[in-house]
Design a protein around this motif. Structure first.
Motif, PDB file in Angstrom:
ATOM      1  N   PHE A   6       0.817  -1.217   0.000  1.00 40.45           N
ATOM      2  CA  PHE A   6       0.000   0.000   0.000  1.00 40.45           C
ATOM      3  C   PHE A   6       0.854   1.272   0.000  1.00 40.45           C
ATOM      4  CE2 PHE A   6      -2.756  -3.001   2.502  1.00 40.45           C
ATOM      5  CZ  PHE A   6      -3.695  -3.201   1.506  1.00 40.45           C
ATOM      6  N   LEU A   7       2.145   1.142   0.291  1.00 37.66           N
ATOM      7  CA  LEU A   7       3.022   2.289   0.515  1.00 37.66           C
ATOM      8  C   LEU A   7       3.390   3.001  -0.782  1.00 37.66           C
ATOM      9  CD1 LEU A   7       4.775   3.812   2.656  1.00 37.66           C
ATOM     10  CD2 LEU A   7       6.624   2.252   2.056  1.00 37.66           C
ATOM     11  N   THR A   8       3.229   4.315  -0.792  1.00 39.00           N
ATOM     12  CA  THR A   8       3.803   5.173  -1.824  1.00 39.00           C
ATOM     13  C   THR A   8       5.122   5.662  -1.243  1.00 39.00           C
ATOM     14  OG1 THR A   8       1.617   5.879  -2.590  1.00 39.00           O
ATOM     15  CG2 THR A   8       3.492   7.267  -3.198  1.00 39.00           C
ATOM     16  N   LEU A   9       6.218   5.280  -1.861  1.00 36.05           N
ATOM     17  CA  LEU A   9       7.541   5.557  -1.310  1.00 36.05           C
ATOM     18  C   LEU A   9       7.836   7.050  -1.201  1.00 36.05           C
ATOM     19  CD1 LEU A   9       9.587   2.838  -3.214  1.00 36.05           C
ATOM     20  CD2 LEU A   9       8.820   2.780  -0.833  1.00 36.05           C
ATOM     21  N   LYS A  10       8.726   7.373  -0.299  1.00 36.74           N
ATOM     22  CA  LYS A  10       9.151   8.762  -0.091  1.00 36.74           C
ATOM     23  C   LYS A  10       9.591   9.400  -1.410  1.00 36.74           C
ATOM     24  CE  LYS A  10      12.547  11.424   2.550  1.00 36.74           C
ATOM     25  NZ  LYS A  10      13.628  11.320   3.549  1.00 36.74           N
ATOM     26  N   SER A  11      10.302   8.635  -2.244  1.00 42.39           N
ATOM     27  CA  SER A  11      10.791   9.178  -3.515  1.00 42.39           C
ATOM     28  C   SER A  11       9.655   9.559  -4.463  1.00 42.39           C
ATOM     29  CB  SER A  11      11.732   8.176  -4.200  1.00 42.39           C
ATOM     30  OG  SER A  11      11.052   6.953  -4.434  1.00 42.39           O
ATOM     31  N   ASP A  12       8.461   9.010  -4.236  1.00 40.97           N
ATOM     32  CA  ASP A  12       7.291   9.316  -5.061  1.00 40.97           C
ATOM     33  C   ASP A  12       6.288  10.208  -4.342  1.00 40.97           C
ATOM     34  OD1 ASP A  12       8.252   7.686  -7.154  1.00 40.97           O
ATOM     35  OD2 ASP A  12       7.438   5.900  -6.171  1.00 40.97           O
ATOM     36  N   THR A  13       6.686  10.734  -3.186  1.00 40.39           N
ATOM     37  CA  THR A  13       5.799  11.543  -2.353  1.00 40.39           C
ATOM     38  C   THR A  13       6.311  12.981  -2.304  1.00 40.39           C
ATOM     39  OG1 THR A  13       5.333   9.626  -0.964  1.00 40.39           O
ATOM     40  CG2 THR A  13       4.806  11.768  -0.041  1.00 40.39           C
ATOM     41  N   LYS A  14       5.423  13.919  -2.391  1.00 42.06           N
ATOM     42  CA  LYS A  14       5.781  15.333  -2.225  1.00 42.06           C
ATOM     43  C   LYS A  14       5.707  15.669  -0.742  1.00 42.06           C
ATOM     44  CE  LYS A  14       5.819  15.749  -6.658  1.00 42.06           C
ATOM     45  NZ  LYS A  14       6.570  14.620  -7.142  1.00 42.06           N
ATOM     46  N   PHE A  15       6.689  16.418  -0.257  1.00 39.86           N
ATOM     47  CA  PHE A  15       6.743  16.810   1.140  1.00 39.86           C
ATOM     48  C   PHE A  15       7.515  18.117   1.245  1.00 39.86           C
ATOM     49  CE2 PHE A  15      10.162  13.852   0.192  1.00 39.86           C
ATOM     50  CZ  PHE A  15      11.282  14.549   0.588  1.00 39.86           C
ATOM     51  N   ASP A 111      11.545   2.935  12.581  1.00 35.63           N
ATOM     52  CA  ASP A 111      11.708   2.924  14.034  1.00 35.63           C
ATOM     53  C   ASP A 111      12.355   4.189  14.583  1.00 35.63           C
ATOM     54  OD1 ASP A 111      10.625   0.410  14.011  1.00 35.63           O
ATOM     55  OD2 ASP A 111      12.555  -0.627  14.087  1.00 35.63           O
ATOM     56  N   ARG A 112      13.090   4.927  13.738  1.00 34.70           N
ATOM     57  CA  ARG A 112      13.752   6.163  14.167  1.00 34.70           C
ATOM     58  C   ARG A 112      12.891   7.394  13.901  1.00 34.70           C
ATOM     59  NH1 ARG A 112      18.390   6.275  10.455  1.00 34.70           N
ATOM     60  NH2 ARG A 112      16.867   5.219   9.177  1.00 34.70           N
ATOM     61  N   GLY A 113      11.679   7.181  13.352  1.00 34.39           N
ATOM     62  CA  GLY A 113      10.809   8.302  13.021  1.00 34.39           C
ATOM     63  C   GLY A 113      11.104   8.910  11.668  1.00 34.39           C
ATOM     64  N   VAL A 114      11.953   8.244  10.863  1.00 33.87           N
ATOM     65  CA  VAL A 114      12.304   8.757   9.542  1.00 33.87           C
ATOM     66  C   VAL A 114      11.176   8.430   8.569  1.00 33.87           C
ATOM     67  CG1 VAL A 114      13.935   8.571   7.606  1.00 33.87           C
ATOM     68  CG2 VAL A 114      14.776   8.622   9.964  1.00 33.87           C
ATOM     69  N   PHE A 115      10.777   9.429   7.830  1.00 37.84           N
ATOM     70  CA  PHE A 115       9.678   9.326   6.869  1.00 37.84           C
ATOM     71  C   PHE A 115      10.021   8.346   5.751  1.00 37.84           C
ATOM     72  CE2 PHE A 115       7.460  11.131   3.082  1.00 37.84           C
ATOM     73  CZ  PHE A 115       6.158  11.040   3.547  1.00 37.84           C
ATOM     74  N   MET A 116       9.120   7.405   5.492  1.00 40.45           N
ATOM     75  CA  MET A 116       9.317   6.399   4.442  1.00 40.45           C
ATOM     76  C   MET A 116       8.401   6.631   3.247  1.00 40.45           C
ATOM     77  SD  MET A 116       9.503   3.032   6.859  1.00 40.45           S
ATOM     78  CE  MET A 116       9.555   1.946   5.451  1.00 40.45           C
TER      79      MET A 116
END
Length: 140
Positions: A6-15, A111-116
């Motif tokens: 279900f995950l849209t990866l960080k590389s494909d996500t706008k932030f 686990d470190r709170g880093v956005f995936m």
């Protein structure tokens, strides 16, 4: 159940990174037509979301509608009314669906709170629709 599909990866996500300015945030959100966008720190950790409402309240209260002042305002200075809750990849489908009832997307962190990346509500609804359709087909 594995929720990775279900995950849209960080590389494909706008932030946005919290060192962006108010003007940069407005321009990015306008360009992509986003009403809410994930907010990360410089180390990639998820720190919340920024919404159009957050920006509008700040401009109204602190800038007296003068957007040229927004070029010098880092978005880290903008109070956020409500932030989207993140989940980890160990979360269950039930937890995802529960949170999707409240949020348009679910930020996913390690686990470190880093956005995936994010899981979109639409992706979950499409999955549920397919599962319902398949189970109804089997019942007939």
């Amino acid at each position: 159940m594995n929720i990775f599909p279900f995950l849209t990866l960080k590389s494909d996500t706008k932030f946005l990174i919290d060192t962006c300015t108010l003007r940069q945030a407005l321009e990015k959100m306008e360009f992509y037509r986003y009403s809410v966008i994930p907010l990360l720190d410089e180390n990639g950790r998820y720190i919340g979301t920024l919404s159009e409402g957050d920006l509008l309240r700040y401009v109204k209260k602190d800038l007296d509608f003068d957007l040229t002042k927004g070029e010098d305002v880092p978005i880290s200075d903008i109070p956020r009314y409500r932030s989207y809750k993140p989940l980890s990849m160990e979360s269950t489908l039930e937890e995802l669906i529960e949170l999707a009832m409240e949020q348009n997307f679910i930020p996913m962190v390690d686990d470190r709170g880093v956005f995936m990346g994010i899981i979109r509500r639409r992706t979950l609804l499409e999955y549920c629709k397919k599962e319902l359709h398949d189970s109804l087909k089997e019942a007939l």
